[in-house]
Design an enzyme around this catalytic site. Structure first.
Site, PDB file in Angstrom:
ATOM      1  N   ARG A  62     -47.896 155.614  88.373  1.00 46.67           N
ATOM      2  CA  ARG A  62     -48.435 154.315  89.089  1.00 46.67           C
ATOM      3  C   ARG A  62     -49.956 154.734  89.210  1.00 46.67           C
ATOM      4  NH1 ARG A  62     -45.237 154.071  93.537  1.00 46.67           N
ATOM      5  NH2 ARG A  62     -46.938 154.860  94.971  1.00 46.67           N
ATOM      6  N   TYR A 115     -62.216 130.580  91.015  1.00 46.61           N
ATOM      7  CA  TYR A 115     -60.730 130.436  90.336  1.00 46.61           C
ATOM      8  C   TYR A 115     -60.022 129.891  91.489  1.00 46.61           C
ATOM      9  CZ  TYR A 115     -57.060 132.388  87.618  1.00 46.61           C
ATOM     10  OH  TYR A 115     -55.760 132.600  86.993  1.00 46.61           O
ATOM     11  N   ASP A 187     -66.577 138.031  90.708  1.00 52.03           N
ATOM     12  CA  ASP A 187     -65.677 137.765  89.712  1.00 52.03           C
ATOM     13  C   ASP A 187     -66.538 137.577  88.451  1.00 52.03           C
ATOM     14  OD1 ASP A 187     -63.815 136.815  87.760  1.00 52.03           O
ATOM     15  OD2 ASP A 187     -62.592 135.785  88.953  1.00 52.03           O
ATOM     16  N   LYS A 212     -58.609 138.044  79.550  1.00 48.56           N
ATOM     17  CA  LYS A 212     -59.424 136.723  78.938  1.00 48.56           C
ATOM     18  C   LYS A 212     -60.182 137.725  77.944  1.00 48.56           C
ATOM     19  CE  LYS A 212     -58.144 134.204  82.078  1.00 48.56           C
ATOM     20  NZ  LYS A 212     -58.641 133.881  83.114  1.00 48.56           N
TER      21      LYS A 212
HETATM   22  C1  LIG Z   1     -57.896 133.916  84.407  1.00 45.91           C
HETATM   23  C2  LIG Z   1     -58.874 134.354  85.483  1.00 45.91           C
HETATM   24  C3  LIG Z   1     -58.379 135.003  86.712  1.00 45.91           C
HETATM   25  C4  LIG Z   1     -57.076 135.695  86.847  1.00 45.91           C
HETATM   26  O1  LIG Z   1     -56.799 136.495  85.762  1.00 45.91           O
HETATM   27  P1  LIG Z   1     -55.072 136.790  85.261  1.00 45.91           P
HETATM   28  O2  LIG Z   1     -55.350 137.973  84.311  1.00 45.91           O
HETATM   29  O3  LIG Z   1     -54.733 135.425  84.557  1.00 45.91           O
HETATM   30  O4  LIG Z   1     -54.422 136.864  86.612  1.00 45.91           O
HETATM   31  C5  LIG Z   1     -59.480 135.443  87.651  1.00 45.91           C
HETATM   32  N1  LIG Z   1     -60.568 135.160  87.435  1.00 45.91           N
HETATM   33  C6  LIG Z   1     -60.982 134.074  86.698  1.00 45.91           C
HETATM   34  C7  LIG Z   1     -62.591 133.876  86.504  1.00 45.91           C
HETATM   35  C8  LIG Z   1     -60.216 133.822  85.678  1.00 45.91           C
HETATM   36  O5  LIG Z   1     -60.671 132.879  84.747  1.00 45.91           O
END
Ligand SMILES: *Cc1c(COP(=O)(O)O)cnc(C)c1O
Length: 396
Positions: A62, A115, A187, A212
């Protein structure tokens, strides 16, 4: 931590660094890539070693494997951070990073264009734990200073904004927040460390939804939190305490994605700009929301702070009935409809921020669409959209 392959400390272009970081062929029988370690138990050779638990680099699955260490190291280099901690999703990176810095009675300043699940986290679990949230206008700039309360522990930024692409003045916001001793979290999923390095602009903690662009093929969920020296201990503690850890396959796919990130982003960027310019000239389109377009209100900020743009942007259509939008979208052959983005494929989704924004007002009259421009030939994508507009017009 894995050793960098060659030339540690040399100033090289990030496109080169991402090929070489997190790899150690000499330690892996000469094979180019780190293997996907699968593991829960890690053995200690002696009672002395077991009792000196923390002295051994890997202790339990972990807490990480050599594969996670390799990707963490590579992302730290990309983002210019001291330490990166992986999580099982981008969303878990967001929640873990916020929880690392708050306790009951504290206050979070959250950008209104964040988000959406991040917003739900603040309004639900965080509120239940006694942490309050104030949403602020993404264009606040230095005005954020007036919103900071004595108990504000976190100022959270995301630029450009999810769906609506407002550019934030990250440097100004971080400076005001730091002056009041709040931790600045950003983010950075849209740009990745390749096109923007938040920590160089005063941000403490940078988050990537690696799902992404870093994974880049729509085949894994993965997140990363990159901390500076000031915040590493807290982020490490939160990730360990909350227990989030990615699977070995996902981590491997993240490492694999890193190697082609620069070429993919270059293509996403070029094609997205070409599609955006084409859309800007269409009579059905009211506005383009893309900070790398000179017409965008955030263009100057983008140009001053970023070294590139990715493949995700939005458009606002002139007012048209829902059935016309459905005729356009339902018949698209190359654009899929679905959430997430950052993979090789092109996507399109409608959205409507009026339902959840609180600090700002969404005034667009027509429907809004978010596009992810994939690696398809750009001429083919434009032809698909052109046929879509023809359906929209005849169904309106
Ligand atoms: C998709 C996304 C997330 C979350 O990511 P996941 O891997 O889908 O949980 C967080 N912030 C932004 C800006 C995103 O586009």
């Amino acid at each position: 931590m894995t050793k960098p392959t060659k030339g540690p400390g040399k100033a090289r272009h990030p496109a080169t660094t991402i090929l070489h970081s997190g790899r150690d062929p000499a330690g892996q029988h000469g094979f180019v890539n780190a293997p996907a370690y699968r593991g829960s138990t890690v053995l200690f050779p002696t009672l002395d070693a077991l009792e000196a638990y923390d002295q051994q680099p890997f202790k339990y699955g972990r807490h990480g494997t050599p594969t996670t260490a390799a990707l963490e190291d590579a992302i730290s280099k990309l983002e210019g951070g001291q330490r990166t901690l992986l999580t099982a999703s981008g969303y878990q990176a967001v929640t873990t990073a916020i929880l690392a810095f708050v306790k009951a009675g504290d206050h979070v300043l959250m950008v209104d264009s964040v988000y959406q699940p991040t917003r739900r986290f603040c309004d639900s679990l965080l509120a239940r734990l006694g942490v309050t949230t104030t949403y602020y206008d993404p264009l606040v700039g230095t005005g954020v200073a007036d919103l900071i309360q004595p108990n504000t522990r976190v100022v959270f930024t995301e630029s450009p904004g999810s769906l609506t692409f407002e550019m934030q003045d990250i440097g100004a916001i971080a400076k005001a927040a730091r002056a009041r001793d709040a931790t600045v979290i950003m983010d950075n999923t849209w740009a990745t460390g390749l096109y923007f390095r938040p920590l160089e602009h005063g941000v403490d903690v940078s988050i990537n939804a690696c799902t992404k662009y870093i994974v880049g093929h729509a085949d894994a969920m993965l997140g990363a939190i990159t901390a500076n020296a000031r915040t590493t201990k807290q982020v490490e503690e939160a990730r360990a305490t909350l227990g989030g850890c990615p699977g070995s396959e996902e981590t491997y796919l993240g490492l694999r994605g890193m190697r082609t990130l620069a070429v993919r982003l270059e293509r996403h960027q070029r094609s997205a700009l070409e599609v955006a310019r084409w859309l800007a000239a269409r009579p059905e389109v009211e506005r383009i929301l893309h900070p790398a377009m000179p017409s965008d209100p955030g263009h100057a900020l983008w140009k001053a702070q970023y070294t590139g743009a990715s493949g995700l942007f939005s458009i606002i259509l002139k007012p048209t009935p829902r059935k016309a939008v459905a005729a356009m979208l339902d018949g698209l052959e190359l654009f899929g409809m679905g959430y997430s983005w950052g993979g090789f494929e092109s996507l399109i989704v409608p959205f409507n921020p009026t339902r959840y924004r609180t600090a700002t007002q969404w005034t667009a009259k027509g429907p809004a669409l978010r596009l992810h421009i994939g690696l398809d030939d750009v001429g083919d994508l434009i032809a698909d959209l052109e046929a879509g507009f023809a359906r929209l017009t005849t169904s309106a």
